[in-house]
Design an enzyme around this catalytic site. Sequence first.
Site, short mmCIF file in Angstrom:
data_model
loop_
_atom_site.label_atom_id
_atom_site.label_comp_id
_atom_site.label_asym_id
_atom_site.label_seq_id
_atom_site.Cartn_x
_atom_site.Cartn_y
_atom_site.Cartn_z
N ASP A 163 1.18 -1.06 0.09
CA ASP A 163 0.30 0.12 -0.40
C ASP A 163 0.93 1.44 -0.41
O ASP A 163 1.46 1.74 0.35
CB ASP A 163 -0.99 -0.28 1.10
CG ASP A 163 -1.82 1.16 0.53
OD1 ASP A 163 -1.67 1.60 0.24
OD2 ASP A 163 -2.60 1.26 2.12
N HIS B 48 -3.61 13.87 0.69
CA HIS B 48 -4.35 13.27 1.48
C HIS B 48 -2.74 12.78 2.91
O HIS B 48 -2.86 12.71 4.32
CB HIS B 48 -4.67 11.54 1.29
CG HIS B 48 -3.92 10.43 2.81
ND1 HIS B 48 -5.48 10.12 2.94
CD2 HIS B 48 -3.33 9.71 3.24
CE1 HIS B 48 -5.17 9.38 4.69
NE2 HIS B 48 -3.33 8.64 4.18
N GLU C 47 -10.50 4.34 3.73
CA GLU C 47 -9.46 4.71 2.62
C GLU C 47 -10.06 4.19 1.29
O GLU C 47 -10.10 2.64 0.82
CB GLU C 47 -8.13 4.22 2.91
CG GLU C 47 -7.43 5.24 4.55
CD GLU C 47 -6.39 5.13 4.89
OE1 GLU C 47 -5.24 3.97 3.94
OE2 GLU C 47 -5.76 5.47 5.42
N GLU D 13 -9.11 3.76 -2.54
CA GLU D 13 -8.12 3.54 -3.03
C GLU D 13 -7.79 3.06 -4.42
O GLU D 13 -8.79 2.86 -4.62
CB GLU D 13 -6.87 2.98 -2.34
CG GLU D 13 -6.85 3.05 -1.23
CD GLU D 13 -5.53 2.68 -0.38
OE1 GLU D 13 -4.32 2.37 -0.60
OE2 GLU D 13 -5.35 2.71 1.23
N ASP E 105 -9.22 0.40 1.72
CA ASP E 105 -8.47 0.25 3.18
C ASP E 105 -8.63 0.07 4.28
O ASP E 105 -8.39 1.61 4.65
CB ASP E 105 -6.71 1.02 2.92
CG ASP E 105 -5.44 1.22 3.40
OD1 ASP E 105 -6.32 -0.51 4.72
OD2 ASP E 105 -4.94 1.21 3.98
N ARG F 194 -8.08 3.52 13.73
CA ARG F 194 -7.52 4.85 13.60
C ARG F 194 -6.62 5.01 15.07
O ARG F 194 -5.17 5.53 15.29
CB ARG F 194 -8.06 6.32 13.38
CG ARG F 194 -8.89 6.15 12.01
CD ARG F 194 -7.25 6.71 10.45
NE ARG F 194 -8.30 6.77 9.57
CZ ARG F 194 -6.95 6.39 8.36
NH1 ARG F 194 -5.69 5.95 8.24
NH2 ARG F 194 -7.76 6.35 7.14
N GLN G 2 -3.69 1.88 14.79
CA GLN G 2 -2.79 2.89 13.98
C GLN G 2 -2.27 3.91 15.07
O GLN G 2 -0.69 3.79 15.34
CB GLN G 2 -3.71 3.53 13.32
CG GLN G 2 -2.36 3.80 11.92
CD GLN G 2 -2.95 4.40 10.45
OE1 GLN G 2 -4.65 4.87 10.31
NE2 GLN G 2 -2.04 5.54 9.61
N LYS H 280 -4.13 -1.78 10.54
CA LYS H 280 -4.68 -1.93 9.02
C LYS H 280 -4.45 -3.72 8.12
O LYS H 280 -5.82 -3.33 6.96
CB LYS H 280 -3.50 -1.47 7.99
CG LYS H 280 -3.12 0.20 8.50
CD LYS H 280 -4.39 0.96 7.51
CE LYS H 280 -3.45 2.35 6.97
NZ LYS H 280 -4.35 3.11 6.69
N THR I 111 -9.43 -6.00 3.84
CA THR I 111 -9.32 -4.59 2.60
C THR I 111 -10.21 -5.29 1.37
O THR I 111 -10.28 -6.74 1.17
CB THR I 111 -7.55 -4.80 2.26
OG1 THR I 111 -6.47 -4.70 3.25
CG2 THR I 111 -7.38 -3.55 1.26
N GLU J 16 -10.41 11.87 7.83
CA GLU J 16 -9.80 14.05 7.08
C GLU J 16 -11.46 14.25 6.92
O GLU J 16 -11.77 16.16 6.80
CB GLU J 16 -9.27 13.62 5.63
CG GLU J 16 -7.63 13.40 5.82
CD GLU J 16 -7.57 12.32 4.45
OE1 GLU J 16 -7.45 13.46 3.25
OE2 GLU J 16 -7.55 11.66 4.27
#
Length: 399
Positions: free
Chosen positions: A115, A122, A188, A190, A222, A226, A229, A242, A246, A347
């Site tokens: 990844d 971002h 996420e 992607e 993904d 948080r 993480q 993570k 996925t 975000e």
Amino acid sequence: MTWIDIPANSQFGAESLPLGIFRVGDEEPRMGAAIGDQVIDLAPVASAQMLDGAHFAEPTLNAFLALGRPAWHATREWLLDLVRNENNRDAVEPHLIPQSQVTMQLPFEVADYVDFYASEHHASNVGKLFRPDAEPLLPNWKHLPVGYHGRAGTVVASGTDIIRPSGQRKAPADSDPTYGPSLRLDIEVELGYVVGVPSTLGSRVAVDDFKDHVYGVVLLNDWSARDIQAWEYVPLGPFLGKSFATSISPWVVSLEALEPAEVALGKQEPAVLPYLANDRLTNLDITFEVYWNGELVSSPPYREMYWSAAQMLAHLSVNGASVRTGDLFASGTVSGAEKNQRGSFLELSWGGREPITVKGEERTFLADGDEVTITATAATPGGTTIGLGSVTGRILPAI
Ligand code: CA
């Protein structure tokens, strides 16, 4: 143009022709191509035309992916002729199956998964949120496409339920870590690149050779915890925040189908090292849409990504690491400059401090029962859009 009826709102016109693995009832899974709201069952069509199509009967795309670019091109030309040329109607029509009658599988056996972190918007947003007292971009960010090796075995097909992960977390104000279900479960948005042709250990894949190795793309979510993480990621990077799941879309759209949507890569300043340099680097004019419980909350633009996928593969292999058929490497979260273009809820809610409204409720991170669907379309100068399908998943409570 095609003789097959394509509904007006369909993702898959006669140009996308993505490949995937479908199953009907208890029958063996096999390879199909999507058009409109139908699947072309490829094995019997190839057989009727006396073509060598053993790979069409395989339960994954891997054998097809390994065939390489000339075979990928020939297959696309064959598919285009099947759907464009009305003379093929009698041969194809008996093998059209409504998508509503099939179950889509994971399209390929995932070999290694990497990844990247290729969106400047971002990376800057996350830098501001995770390291508020430092420069948003770390010193290496514009010199190499930053990435990490992820967990291939937990890449799941779209539609697979996501069990809320548990783990260790420690908020800055807490004196000690605690264990429990993630309280800040996120997405996420992607783009994932699918490798077909392997490279040899000890060799490098040059930026110019990208299309000889990579077949196409999938949409990728993904899922990210948080809180787990933030506590675990220093100094070695993402790990259990993570690796629990996925999700990828079931239909793989070829790079060849997306060629009309290629745009020049934006300027890279400072100049990159020679192994990453090329004056013909491209990006893709793809726009994602993120639906949270059915409500559109964001539209991230892929064309603003800082790093090209060809540079990602060149960097991934510059130390001599080989790639394998079925390798998947993802772009990293796609975020644009505007708030409604951010590709994660971290975000969108600015670290949970600025809730957004979803279906009339104030929301920050994912609740049990929430469903997230990501769709995307590529735009071409001629006005044709090329659909990339969708990837979806629903959150189940922690076990
Ligand atoms: Ca990511």
